[in-house]
Design a protein around this motif. Structure first.
Motif, PDB file in Angstrom:
ATOM      1  N   GLY A  40      -0.333 -29.563  21.732  1.00  0.00           N
ATOM      2  CA  GLY A  40      -0.699 -30.413  20.589  1.00  0.00           C
ATOM      3  C   GLY A  40      -2.034 -31.089  20.780  1.00  0.00           C
ATOM      4  O   GLY A  40      -2.663 -31.004  21.829  1.00  0.00           O
ATOM      5  N   GLY A  41      -2.444 -31.769  19.755  1.00  0.00           N
ATOM      6  CA  GLY A  41      -3.733 -32.469  19.753  1.00  0.00           C
ATOM      7  C   GLY A  41      -3.775 -33.526  20.833  1.00  0.00           C
ATOM      8  O   GLY A  41      -2.754 -34.014  21.303  1.00  0.00           O
ATOM      9  N   ALA A  42      -4.959 -33.901  21.213  1.00  0.00           N
ATOM     10  CA  ALA A  42      -5.158 -34.877  22.273  1.00  0.00           C
ATOM     11  C   ALA A  42      -4.654 -36.241  21.834  1.00  0.00           C
ATOM     12  O   ALA A  42      -5.205 -36.842  20.930  1.00  0.00           O
ATOM     13  CB  ALA A  42      -6.634 -34.947  22.618  1.00  0.00           C
ATOM     14  N   SER A  43      -3.595 -36.717  22.454  1.00  0.00           N
ATOM     15  CA  SER A  43      -3.128 -38.077  22.203  1.00  0.00           C
ATOM     16  C   SER A  43      -3.793 -38.976  23.242  1.00  0.00           C
ATOM     17  O   SER A  43      -4.219 -38.503  24.288  1.00  0.00           O
ATOM     18  CB  SER A  43      -1.603 -38.128  22.348  1.00  0.00           C
ATOM     19  OG  SER A  43      -1.222 -37.521  23.561  1.00  0.00           O
ATOM     20  N   PRO A  44      -3.873 -40.273  22.962  1.00  0.00           N
ATOM     21  CA  PRO A  44      -4.490 -41.167  23.944  1.00  0.00           C
ATOM     22  C   PRO A  44      -3.694 -41.109  25.246  1.00  0.00           C
ATOM     23  O   PRO A  44      -2.468 -41.157  25.228  1.00  0.00           O
ATOM     24  CB  PRO A  44      -4.370 -42.549  23.295  1.00  0.00           C
ATOM     25  CG  PRO A  44      -4.079 -42.302  21.857  1.00  0.00           C
ATOM     26  CD  PRO A  44      -3.368 -40.988  21.791  1.00  0.00           C
ATOM     27  N   ARG A  45      -4.370 -40.975  26.350  1.00  0.00           N
ATOM     28  CA  ARG A  45      -3.703 -40.783  27.621  1.00  0.00           C
ATOM     29  C   ARG A  45      -4.709 -41.130  28.708  1.00  0.00           C
ATOM     30  O   ARG A  45      -5.877 -40.806  28.581  1.00  0.00           O
ATOM     31  CB  ARG A  45      -3.308 -39.292  27.725  1.00  0.00           C
ATOM     32  CG  ARG A  45      -2.395 -38.967  28.866  1.00  0.00           C
ATOM     33  CD  ARG A  45      -2.242 -37.449  28.974  1.00  0.00           C
ATOM     34  NE  ARG A  45      -1.660 -37.138  30.267  1.00  0.00           N
ATOM     35  CZ  ARG A  45      -0.379 -36.904  30.475  1.00  0.00           C
ATOM     36  NH1 ARG A  45       0.455 -36.905  29.464  1.00  0.00           N
ATOM     37  NH2 ARG A  45       0.067 -36.648  31.686  1.00  0.00           N
ATOM     38  N   GLU A  46      -4.238 -41.733  29.729  1.00  0.00           N
ATOM     39  CA  GLU A  46      -5.122 -42.068  30.839  1.00  0.00           C
ATOM     40  C   GLU A  46      -5.620 -40.762  31.448  1.00  0.00           C
ATOM     41  O   GLU A  46      -4.830 -39.940  31.901  1.00  0.00           O
ATOM     42  CB  GLU A  46      -4.356 -42.910  31.871  1.00  0.00           C
ATOM     43  CG  GLU A  46      -5.147 -43.283  33.119  1.00  0.00           C
ATOM     44  CD  GLU A  46      -5.264 -42.151  34.136  1.00  0.00           C
ATOM     45  OE1 GLU A  46      -6.389 -41.913  34.605  1.00  0.00           O
ATOM     46  OE2 GLU A  46      -4.237 -41.494  34.419  1.00  0.00           O
ATOM     47  N   CYS A  47      -6.916 -40.559  31.435  1.00  0.00           N
ATOM     48  CA  CYS A  47      -7.437 -39.337  32.046  1.00  0.00           C
ATOM     49  C   CYS A  47      -8.933 -39.467  32.265  1.00  0.00           C
ATOM     50  O   CYS A  47      -9.587 -40.351  31.704  1.00  0.00           O
ATOM     51  CB  CYS A  47      -7.157 -38.125  31.164  1.00  0.00           C
ATOM     52  SG  CYS A  47      -8.037 -38.191  29.600  1.00  0.00           S
ATOM     53  N   VAL A  48      -9.467 -38.600  33.122  1.00  0.00           N
ATOM     54  CA  VAL A  48     -10.911 -38.567  33.362  1.00  0.00           C
ATOM     55  C   VAL A  48     -11.569 -37.683  32.309  1.00  0.00           C
ATOM     56  O   VAL A  48     -12.638 -37.975  31.800  1.00  0.00           O
ATOM     57  CB  VAL A  48     -11.199 -38.064  34.798  1.00  0.00           C
ATOM     58  CG1 VAL A  48     -12.698 -37.928  35.046  1.00  0.00           C
ATOM     59  CG2 VAL A  48     -10.570 -38.998  35.823  1.00  0.00           C
ATOM     60  N   TRP A  49     -10.911 -36.565  31.996  1.00  0.00           N
ATOM     61  CA  TRP A  49     -11.394 -35.717  30.905  1.00  0.00           C
ATOM     62  C   TRP A  49     -10.214 -35.021  30.226  1.00  0.00           C
ATOM     63  O   TRP A  49      -9.118 -34.926  30.793  1.00  0.00           O
ATOM     64  CB  TRP A  49     -12.440 -34.692  31.371  1.00  0.00           C
ATOM     65  CG  TRP A  49     -12.173 -33.948  32.667  1.00  0.00           C
ATOM     66  CD1 TRP A  49     -12.813 -34.163  33.860  1.00  0.00           C
ATOM     67  CD2 TRP A  49     -11.241 -32.875  32.906  1.00  0.00           C
ATOM     68  NE1 TRP A  49     -12.328 -33.306  34.820  1.00  0.00           N
ATOM     69  CE2 TRP A  49     -11.370 -32.503  34.264  1.00  0.00           C
ATOM     70  CE3 TRP A  49     -10.310 -32.203  32.113  1.00  0.00           C
ATOM     71  CZ2 TRP A  49     -10.602 -31.478  34.838  1.00  0.00           C
ATOM     72  CZ3 TRP A  49      -9.549 -31.171  32.688  1.00  0.00           C
ATOM     73  CH2 TRP A  49      -9.696 -30.826  34.032  1.00  0.00           C
ATOM     74  N   GLY A  50     -10.465 -34.564  29.010  1.00  0.00           N
ATOM     75  CA  GLY A  50      -9.478 -33.775  28.273  1.00  0.00           C
ATOM     76  C   GLY A  50     -10.190 -32.578  27.674  1.00  0.00           C
ATOM     77  O   GLY A  50     -11.206 -32.739  27.001  1.00  0.00           O
ATOM     78  N   LEU A  51      -9.697 -31.410  27.964  1.00  0.00           N
ATOM     79  CA  LEU A  51     -10.288 -30.186  27.393  1.00  0.00           C
ATOM     80  C   LEU A  51      -9.276 -29.571  26.447  1.00  0.00           C
ATOM     81  O   LEU A  51      -8.147 -29.278  26.828  1.00  0.00           O
ATOM     82  CB  LEU A  51     -10.642 -29.196  28.517  1.00  0.00           C
ATOM     83  CG  LEU A  51     -11.718 -29.657  29.505  1.00  0.00           C
ATOM     84  CD1 LEU A  51     -11.841 -28.662  30.656  1.00  0.00           C
ATOM     85  CD2 LEU A  51     -13.061 -29.828  28.809  1.00  0.00           C
ATOM     86  N   ARG A  52      -9.708 -29.360  25.190  1.00  0.00           N
ATOM     87  CA  ARG A  52      -8.819 -28.892  24.156  1.00  0.00           C
ATOM     88  C   ARG A  52      -9.126 -27.450  23.798  1.00  0.00           C
ATOM     89  O   ARG A  52     -10.298 -27.056  23.742  1.00  0.00           O
ATOM     90  CB  ARG A  52      -9.035 -29.730  22.882  1.00  0.00           C
ATOM     91  CG  ARG A  52      -7.843 -30.557  22.504  1.00  0.00           C
ATOM     92  CD  ARG A  52      -8.122 -31.592  21.449  1.00  0.00           C
ATOM     93  NE  ARG A  52      -9.207 -31.298  20.552  1.00  0.00           N
ATOM     94  CZ  ARG A  52      -9.061 -31.042  19.248  1.00  0.00           C
ATOM     95  NH1 ARG A  52      -7.851 -31.009  18.711  1.00  0.00           N
ATOM     96  NH2 ARG A  52     -10.109 -30.859  18.484  1.00  0.00           N
ATOM     97  N   GLY A  53      -8.091 -26.656  23.540  1.00  0.00           N
ATOM     98  CA  GLY A  53      -8.293 -25.285  23.097  1.00  0.00           C
ATOM     99  C   GLY A  53      -7.220 -24.902  22.097  1.00  0.00           C
ATOM    100  O   GLY A  53      -6.194 -25.584  21.970  1.00  0.00           O
ATOM    101  N   VAL A  54      -7.453 -23.807  21.394  1.00  0.00           N
ATOM    102  CA  VAL A  54      -6.504 -23.347  20.377  1.00  0.00           C
ATOM    103  C   VAL A  54      -6.252 -21.852  20.596  1.00  0.00           C
ATOM    104  O   VAL A  54      -7.182 -21.087  20.845  1.00  0.00           O
ATOM    105  CB  VAL A  54      -7.048 -23.637  18.957  1.00  0.00           C
ATOM    106  CG1 VAL A  54      -8.411 -22.999  18.708  1.00  0.00           C
ATOM    107  CG2 VAL A  54      -6.074 -23.225  17.872  1.00  0.00           C
ATOM    108  N   THR A  55      -4.992 -21.466  20.561  1.00  0.00           N
ATOM    109  CA  THR A  55      -4.717 -20.029  20.649  1.00  0.00           C
ATOM    110  C   THR A  55      -5.081 -19.408  19.299  1.00  0.00           C
ATOM    111  O   THR A  55      -4.866 -19.997  18.248  1.00  0.00           O
ATOM    112  CB  THR A  55      -3.241 -19.742  20.972  1.00  0.00           C
ATOM    113  OG1 THR A  55      -2.427 -20.437  20.038  1.00  0.00           O
ATOM    114  CG2 THR A  55      -2.888 -20.196  22.375  1.00  0.00           C
ATOM    115  N   SER A  56      -5.654 -18.235  19.350  1.00  0.00           N
ATOM    116  CA  SER A  56      -6.161 -17.620  18.132  1.00  0.00           C
ATOM    117  C   SER A  56      -5.767 -16.155  18.103  1.00  0.00           C
ATOM    118  O   SER A  56      -5.051 -15.669  18.979  1.00  0.00           O
ATOM    119  CB  SER A  56      -7.683 -17.799  18.088  1.00  0.00           C
ATOM    120  OG  SER A  56      -8.202 -17.381  16.839  1.00  0.00           O
ATOM    121  N   ASN A  57      -6.202 -15.461  17.067  1.00  0.00           N
ATOM    122  CA  ASN A  57      -5.964 -14.022  16.984  1.00  0.00           C
ATOM    123  C   ASN A  57      -6.772 -13.295  18.048  1.00  0.00           C
ATOM    124  O   ASN A  57      -7.758 -13.817  18.559  1.00  0.00           O
ATOM    125  CB  ASN A  57      -6.352 -13.513  15.590  1.00  0.00           C
ATOM    126  CG  ASN A  57      -7.761 -13.926  15.204  1.00  0.00           C
ATOM    127  OD1 ASN A  57      -8.036 -15.100  15.047  1.00  0.00           O
ATOM    128  ND2 ASN A  57      -8.652 -12.970  15.086  1.00  0.00           N
TER     129      ASN A  57
END
Lengths: 183, 183
Positions: A40-57
């Motif tokens: 799911g989308g990045a929710s607020p969370r203690e972290c140094v970084w967050g890398l987001r990706g989406v599965t696609s065709n």
């Protein structure tokens, strides 16, 4: 239906302990102790970084190749797969300016990316997350995630060496590698 | 470098007046009086809806087709191009489950999408914005934007009819059409 978005949080918590983190090419990312993989989308969370990706065709695999992959690829979260590797990658502008047939030619005909990857199934599970079209100026284009048993780490190293020596990898201008242990 | 993200705001302001808005298939979107085309991420703005898309790499066009397109396609914002059409489209899950070669076969070999579109150049300018990988559960997969002179509207209608009769369009499960006039 499962979420198409996944966020990888680097910080001090998460299922995966970072055994080794190194920059292959381009700018590094902050060193972290642990990685959490969160659907799911990045929710607020203690972290140094967050890398987001989406599965696609699929972008290059043919119908026959997809069938082979579906028959042979293992699920994620196998009990024995206590090793994982997260490899965020960016490709340069020259790559993205190529037409579809030119990129396909490099990926498979000249770099054997799909066929070589398939030959390591079912030992090495893989999931590809796309970032480039999530928004403007993303730090990476792809987040690749691999899972395998400790005994298969040598095979994984061999596959990684093969891909990094390929023509396709000449277009990679940023790459970071995180070796992870589930504990 | 120009922004890859574009937001189409529907509401009471914007360069383009809505002459006609209708739903071709699937759920409608709120009727609006005007459309503003804004580069960059969606900033807060009075509007009824905002549809966001990102320009991406080509997905089906070959190197030869890309060269032909580059040679023949007109720029946007030609003074004489006072008509525009915005067509948000979504394709069904069956489409996205197809492999790359299967989708390419339908798009070009069986639906002649690229070659037919090219035959209407340089009269009809076109820009494709991708939405599907911007995030989870996007309302549309693509926002297609066309611009032409009033005298070329008949040619545009012909192209649109051709595409909607194609095999590719059987996969379209949501489509809205907004005819716009710059005034």
């Amino acid at each position: 239906m499962s979420s198409r978005i996944t966020t990888f949080f680097g910080g001090s918590s998460g299922l995966w302990r970072v055994e080794k983190q190194h920059t292959v090419i381009g700018a590094p990312i902050e060193p972290v102790a642990r990685v959490a993989v969160v659907p799911g989308g990045a929710s607020p969370r203690e972290c140094v970084w967050g890398l987001r990706g989406v599965t696609s065709n699929t972008r290059y695999a043919s119908g026959a190749e997809v069938r082979t992959l579906q028959e042979r690829q293992p699920a994620l979260d196998r009990p024995e797969a206590t090793r994982a590797v997260l490899i965020p990658i960016r490709k340069n502008a020259g790559w993205w300016a190529l037409a579809q047939d030119q990129r396909h030619e490099i990926v498979e005909a000249r770099s054997r990316h799909i066929s070589k990857g398939t030959s390591y199934l079912p030992a090495i599970a893989r999931k590809l997350h796309h970032c480039r079209d999530l928004g403007e100026d993303q730090p990476f284009d792809f987040l690749t995630w691999f899972e395998f048993a400790p005994a298969d780490e040598g095979a994984f190293d061999e596959l990684l060496h093969f891909l990094r020596s390929s023509e396709e990898w000449r277009f990679v201008d940023r790459e970071v590698e995180l070796r992870l242990v589930r504990d």
